[in-house]
Write a protein that holds these residues in place. Structure first.
Motif, PDB file in Angstrom:
ATOM      1  N   THR A  96     -14.121  34.168 -30.087  1.00  9.97           N
ATOM      2  CA  THR A  96     -12.670  34.117 -30.265  1.00  9.97           C
ATOM      3  C   THR A  96     -12.316  34.033 -31.748  1.00  9.97           C
ATOM      4  N   THR A  97     -11.101  34.418 -32.053  1.00  9.74           N
ATOM      5  CA  THR A  97     -10.534  34.131 -33.374  1.00  9.74           C
ATOM      6  C   THR A  97      -9.804  32.802 -33.293  1.00  9.74           C
ATOM      7  N   ILE A  98     -10.044  31.943 -34.250  1.00  9.74           N
ATOM      8  CA  ILE A  98      -9.379  30.636 -34.297  1.00  9.74           C
ATOM      9  C   ILE A  98      -8.825  30.474 -35.706  1.00  9.74           C
ATOM     10  N   GLU A  99      -7.509  30.604 -35.824  1.00 12.26           N
ATOM     11  CA  GLU A  99      -6.916  30.696 -37.153  1.00 12.26           C
ATOM     12  C   GLU A  99      -6.287  29.397 -37.626  1.00 12.26           C
ATOM     13  N   HIS A 100      -5.539  28.717 -36.746  1.00 13.69           N
ATOM     14  CA  HIS A 100      -4.838  27.498 -37.155  1.00 13.69           C
ATOM     15  C   HIS A 100      -4.977  26.437 -36.055  1.00 13.69           C
ATOM     16  N   PRO A 101      -6.157  25.861 -35.874  1.00 15.07           N
ATOM     17  CA  PRO A 101      -6.326  24.876 -34.799  1.00 15.07           C
ATOM     18  C   PRO A 101      -5.546  23.594 -35.053  1.00 15.07           C
ATOM     19  N   ASP A 102      -4.819  23.159 -34.003  1.00 20.02           N
ATOM     20  CA  ASP A 102      -4.085  21.899 -34.112  1.00 20.02           C
ATOM     21  C   ASP A 102      -4.966  20.760 -33.604  1.00 20.02           C
ATOM     22  N   ASP A 103      -4.385  19.553 -33.524  1.00 23.80           N
ATOM     23  CA  ASP A 103      -5.175  18.378 -33.144  1.00 23.80           C
ATOM     24  C   ASP A 103      -5.745  18.502 -31.738  1.00 23.80           C
ATOM     25  N   LYS A 104      -4.939  19.036 -30.792  1.00 26.70           N
ATOM     26  CA  LYS A 104      -5.417  19.165 -29.410  1.00 26.70           C
ATOM     27  C   LYS A 104      -6.573  20.157 -29.331  1.00 26.70           C
ATOM     28  N   LEU A 105      -6.436  21.270 -30.027  1.00 26.10           N
ATOM     29  CA  LEU A 105      -7.505  22.257 -30.002  1.00 26.10           C
ATOM     30  C   LEU A 105      -8.744  21.717 -30.714  1.00 26.10           C
ATOM     31  N   ARG A 106      -8.552  20.980 -31.778  1.00 24.76           N
ATOM     32  CA  ARG A 106      -9.700  20.395 -32.477  1.00 24.76           C
ATOM     33  C   ARG A 106     -10.490  19.488 -31.543  1.00 24.76           C
ATOM     34  N   ASP A 107      -9.793  18.737 -30.727  1.00 24.66           N
ATOM     35  CA  ASP A 107     -10.462  17.868 -29.755  1.00 24.66           C
ATOM     36  C   ASP A 107     -11.270  18.698 -28.752  1.00 24.66           C
ATOM     37  N   LEU A 108     -10.682  19.803 -28.284  1.00 28.32           N
ATOM     38  CA  LEU A 108     -11.406  20.674 -27.338  1.00 28.32           C
ATOM     39  C   LEU A 108     -12.615  21.318 -28.000  1.00 28.32           C
ATOM     40  N   LEU A 109     -12.460  21.744 -29.239  1.00 27.43           N
ATOM     41  CA  LEU A 109     -13.582  22.353 -29.954  1.00 27.43           C
ATOM     42  C   LEU A 109     -14.720  21.356 -30.109  1.00 27.43           C
ATOM     43  N   ASN A 110     -14.382  20.128 -30.447  1.00 28.53           N
ATOM     44  CA  ASN A 110     -15.414  19.107 -30.620  1.00 28.53           C
ATOM     45  C   ASN A 110     -16.127  18.784 -29.309  1.00 28.53           C
ATOM     46  N   GLY A 111     -15.417  18.960 -28.194  1.00 27.93           N
ATOM     47  CA  GLY A 111     -16.019  18.647 -26.899  1.00 27.93           C
ATOM     48  C   GLY A 111     -16.814  19.780 -26.291  1.00 27.93           C
ATOM     49  N   ALA A 112     -16.744  20.961 -26.893  1.00 29.32           N
ATOM     50  CA  ALA A 112     -17.454  22.121 -26.360  1.00 29.32           C
ATOM     51  C   ALA A 112     -18.943  22.048 -26.684  1.00 29.32           C
ATOM     52  N   LYS A 113     -19.763  22.640 -25.832  1.00 27.01           N
ATOM     53  CA  LYS A 113     -21.189  22.733 -26.105  1.00 27.01           C
ATOM     54  C   LYS A 113     -21.449  23.669 -27.280  1.00 27.01           C
ATOM     55  N   PHE A 114     -20.593  24.673 -27.397  1.00 32.35           N
ATOM     56  CA  PHE A 114     -20.705  25.623 -28.503  1.00 32.35           C
ATOM     57  C   PHE A 114     -19.357  26.286 -28.718  1.00 32.35           C
ATOM     58  N   VAL A 115     -19.135  26.730 -29.940  1.00 29.96           N
ATOM     59  CA  VAL A 115     -17.974  27.539 -30.281  1.00 29.96           C
ATOM     60  C   VAL A 115     -18.486  28.710 -31.114  1.00 29.96           C
ATOM     61  N   PHE A 116     -18.388  29.897 -30.540  1.00 35.06           N
ATOM     62  CA  PHE A 116     -18.740  31.110 -31.265  1.00 35.06           C
ATOM     63  C   PHE A 116     -17.454  31.862 -31.581  1.00 35.06           C
ATOM     64  N   THR A 117     -17.215  32.078 -32.853  1.00 40.58           N
ATOM     65  CA  THR A 117     -16.026  32.821 -33.259  1.00 40.58           C
ATOM     66  C   THR A 117     -16.403  34.277 -33.523  1.00 40.58           C
ATOM     67  N   ARG A 118     -15.442  35.174 -33.353  1.00 40.31           N
ATOM     68  CA  ARG A 118     -15.742  36.596 -33.492  1.00 40.31           C
ATOM     69  C   ARG A 118     -15.588  37.096 -34.920  1.00 40.31           C
ATOM     70  N   ASP A 119     -15.257  36.208 -35.843  1.00 37.92           N
ATOM     71  CA  ASP A 119     -15.188  36.543 -37.263  1.00 37.92           C
ATOM     72  C   ASP A 119     -15.531  35.286 -38.040  1.00 37.92           C
ATOM     73  N   THR A 120     -16.140  35.455 -39.203  1.00 36.07           N
ATOM     74  CA  THR A 120     -16.594  34.287 -39.954  1.00 36.07           C
ATOM     75  C   THR A 120     -15.450  33.519 -40.612  1.00 36.07           C
ATOM     76  N   LYS A 121     -14.309  34.188 -40.823  1.00 36.05           N
ATOM     77  CA  LYS A 121     -13.165  33.459 -41.368  1.00 36.05           C
ATOM     78  C   LYS A 121     -12.712  32.353 -40.416  1.00 36.05           C
ATOM     79  N   SER A 122     -12.877  32.563 -39.114  1.00 27.51           N
ATOM     80  CA  SER A 122     -12.501  31.532 -38.143  1.00 27.51           C
ATOM     81  C   SER A 122     -13.386  30.299 -38.274  1.00 27.51           C
ATOM     82  N   ILE A 123     -14.640  30.477 -38.635  1.00 24.47           N
ATOM     83  CA  ILE A 123     -15.526  29.331 -38.839  1.00 24.47           C
ATOM     84  C   ILE A 123     -14.974  28.455 -39.963  1.00 24.47           C
TER      85      ILE A 123
END
Length: 402
Positions: A125-152
């Protein structure tokens, strides 16, 4: 561990299929299903799509007959709205959120975690401007693979640190859907010979979703802003693509297929790309005057000389099928376009405000002059894609088995 436990097939619930008015959004799903088929064959996969109308569901069932499809949403009470979805929540061991413009169904991930406590992951996925709720979900995921390195970079800047954070190209790069019968019939009808035509895909700076989805709750102010932006840039943008078309036709004598990635582009193609062309060029231009699905589009793209597109995913589908592809990026598009640089296709990626039509045409004619080198350039990029997909799917497989 008992024998029964050891031999139990893991069950993956895939959340994907965001909309069907865009063959790119459709393409995420079969790409991801193929990756799971190839790299996690021991798992049972069920697709939970947001939308599979317009003939998409039977297309997917033909290609993936072993994949179940469940319907339903998350209701106001934060529970599945259908019995089949509730059952899928109970039976699945892992929820995988597929490729898209962002974590499209982040609320669904939140409900899955709250109701089941079972693991989940995010893929491509592309992740451009993660807010607090999304940050919590990202931290709880087993993995997060972004489709572009700018999202990392964006994820890290937001303070998120999932156990695995890495780059995996858009899952659409794995698409292998084909409808050769329809494609060959269309090509024959319009005199399109294999590798003897280019495809051209138009696009407005902002997609007018208020015209596409009647339920879209756009304010009058937003409609005015989007329409004004599109009106301001549509001629300048498409004049550059017309320069490419004119050069191609006059120097090669070959044809051009103007075709859509999104439904609305059927209507804008003629006034923006075809009608203003000189008569000698116009005779060699074919207008695809109806929308299509990615299986037929893929079968046409694979036989095209080159695909030149303002949209991001027609070039991906073309690349997956072995056809050279140019991406003309508009500044209003997201950072997803950086994926082309990430995989090694910088020479075929153009920032439309920074180039002239002749620059794009020069590059196209260079491809025409030495096609074997162009195909080798594409093959190298696709080798990078496949390597990244193999490495990332190994993480998916391990996370599902854990």
């Amino acid at each position: 561990m008992t024998i029964a436990q050891d031999t139990k097939r893991q069950r993956i619930l895939v959340r994907s299929g965001w909309q069907t008015v865009n063959i790119g959004d459709i393409g995420h799903t079969p790409g991801l299903l193929r990756l799971l088929e190839d790299h996690v064959p021991e798992a049972d996969v069920t697709l939970w799509p947001r939308s599979v109308d317009r003939g998409v569901e039977p297309m997917l069932r033909r290609r993936f007959p072993k994949v179940g499809i469940v319907k339903g949403d998350i209701g106001e009470e934060n529970k599945p709205t259908t019995e089949e979805l509730a059952t899928a929540f109970e039976e699945a061991d892992f929820l995988l959120h597929g490729s898209g413009p962002g974590v499209v169904c982040h609320r669904d991930l939140w409900v899955w975690r709250r109701l089941t406590g079972k693991p989940y992951g995010i893929y491509g996925t592309t992740i451009e401007h993660p807010d607090d709720k999304l940050r919590d979900l990202l931290n709880g995921a087993k993995f997060v693979f972004t489709r572009d390195t700018k999202s990392i970079t964006a994820v890290r800047a937001a303070g998120a640190s999932p156990p695995v954070l890495d780059f995996a190209p858009d899952a659409t790069f794995a698409i292998d859907l084909r409808n050769d019968e329809a494609a060959l019939a269309y090509m024959k009808e319009h005199g399109l010979a294999e590798r003897q035509f280019i495809c051209a895909i138009p696009r407005l700076r902002k997609t007018p979703y208020y015209k596409i989805h009647p339920s879209a709750k756009w304010t009058k102010e937003k409609i005015r802003e989007v329409d004004a932006l599109n009106e301001k840039h549509k001629e300048a943008d498409h004049a550059k693509m017309r320069d490419v078309i004119i050069r191609w036709v006059r120097e090669t004598g070959m044809k051009v297929l103007v075709c859509p990635e999104m439904t609305y582009q059927v209507e804008i193609a003629r006034p923006l790309l075809i009608d203003p062309l000189p008569d000698d060029v116009k005779r060699n231009v074919v207008h695809r005057d109806s929308y299509w699905l990615p299986d037929e589009a893929g079968s046409v793209y694979r036989r095209a000389h080159t695909v030149v597109s303002f949209e991001c995913h027609s070039p991906i589908i073309a690349a997956a099928h072995g056809a050279p592809c140019f991406y003309l990026r508009q500044p209003t598009d997201t950072i997803k376009g950086h994926m082309y640089h990430d995989i090694g296709l910088s020479d075929w990626t153009f920032e439309i405000d920074e180039v002239q039509g002749r620059d794009i045409a020069d590059r196209l004619m260079a491809v025409q002059a030495d096609y074997p080198t162009a195909l080798a350039y594409l093959a190298a990029a696709m080798n990078t894609v496949r390597r990244r997909q193999t490495e990332s799917m190994a993480v998916v497989r391990q996370s599902v088995k854990a």
